[in-house]
Design a protein around this motif. Structure first.
Motif, PDB file in Angstrom:
ATOM      1  N   LEU A 149       0.820  -1.205   0.000  1.00 43.68           N
ATOM      2  CA  LEU A 149       0.000   0.000   0.000  1.00 43.68           C
ATOM      3  C   LEU A 149       0.859   1.262   0.000  1.00 43.68           C
ATOM      4  CD1 LEU A 149      -2.799  -1.125   2.473  1.00 43.68           C
ATOM      5  CD2 LEU A 149      -3.055  -0.684   0.014  1.00 43.68           C
ATOM      6  N   GLU A 150       1.907   1.276   0.806  1.00 36.65           N
ATOM      7  CA  GLU A 150       2.809   2.437   0.825  1.00 36.65           C
ATOM      8  C   GLU A 150       3.488   2.641  -0.527  1.00 36.65           C
ATOM      9  OE1 GLU A 150       5.555   2.232   4.187  1.00 36.65           O
ATOM     10  OE2 GLU A 150       4.420   3.918   5.014  1.00 36.65           O
ATOM     11  N   SER A 151       3.871   1.546  -1.191  1.00 34.81           N
ATOM     12  CA  SER A 151       4.541   1.670  -2.489  1.00 34.81           C
ATOM     13  C   SER A 151       3.600   2.221  -3.556  1.00 34.81           C
ATOM     14  CB  SER A 151       5.122   0.325  -2.933  1.00 34.81           C
ATOM     15  OG  SER A 151       4.103  -0.559  -3.359  1.00 34.81           O
ATOM     16  N   CYS A 152       2.295   2.114  -3.309  1.00 41.43           N
ATOM     17  CA  CYS A 152       1.298   2.668  -4.231  1.00 41.43           C
ATOM     18  C   CYS A 152       0.927   4.102  -3.853  1.00 41.43           C
ATOM     19  CB  CYS A 152       0.040   1.802  -4.239  1.00 41.43           C
ATOM     20  SG  CYS A 152       0.295   0.180  -4.962  1.00 41.43           S
ATOM     21  N   GLY A 153       1.656   4.665  -2.883  1.00 44.37           N
ATOM     22  CA  GLY A 153       1.426   6.054  -2.505  1.00 44.37           C
ATOM     23  C   GLY A 153       0.433   6.265  -1.368  1.00 44.37           C
ATOM     24  N   GLU A 154      -0.047   5.176  -0.790  1.00 44.55           N
ATOM     25  CA  GLU A 154      -0.996   5.305   0.326  1.00 44.55           C
ATOM     26  C   GLU A 154      -0.259   5.716   1.595  1.00 44.55           C
ATOM     27  OE1 GLU A 154      -4.291   5.090   0.166  1.00 44.55           O
ATOM     28  OE2 GLU A 154      -4.192   4.621  -1.961  1.00 44.55           O
ATOM     29  N   LYS A 155      -0.879   6.548   2.400  1.00 43.84           N
ATOM     30  CA  LYS A 155      -0.337   6.959   3.697  1.00 43.84           C
ATOM     31  C   LYS A 155      -1.083   6.160   4.758  1.00 43.84           C
ATOM     32  CE  LYS A 155       1.650   9.666   6.783  1.00 43.84           C
ATOM     33  NZ  LYS A 155       2.728   9.107   7.488  1.00 43.84           N
TER      34      LYS A 155
END
Length: 67
Positions: free
Chosen positions: A26-32
């Motif tokens: 999720l973080e690698s997809c830009g999610e915080k």
């Protein structure tokens, strides 16, 4: 994330390896990702109940809310 929540998260990652993988994806997809709460559950007949640990958790600044 507070140290208290971070310690819970680290323990959770150890027993649930997929959690770390999903978090990283999720973080690698830009999610915080923000871990802003924990849910504590026990089983009937468990030697430890929520009542037993409520004061410890509350002493760390947490507020009890029913789900």
């Amino acid at each position: 994330m507070s140290r208290w929540v971070e310690r819970f998260w680290n323990d959770y990652e150890q027993i649930t390896p997929d959690a770390k993988m999903i978090y990283n994806l999720l973080e690698s997809c830009g999610e915080k990702i923000v871990n802003d709460h924990i849910a504590l559950r026990t089983l009937n007949g468990s030697p430890v109940s929520l009542k037993d640990i409520a004061e410890l958790v509350k002493s760390k600044g947490y507020i009890s809310k029913e789900s």
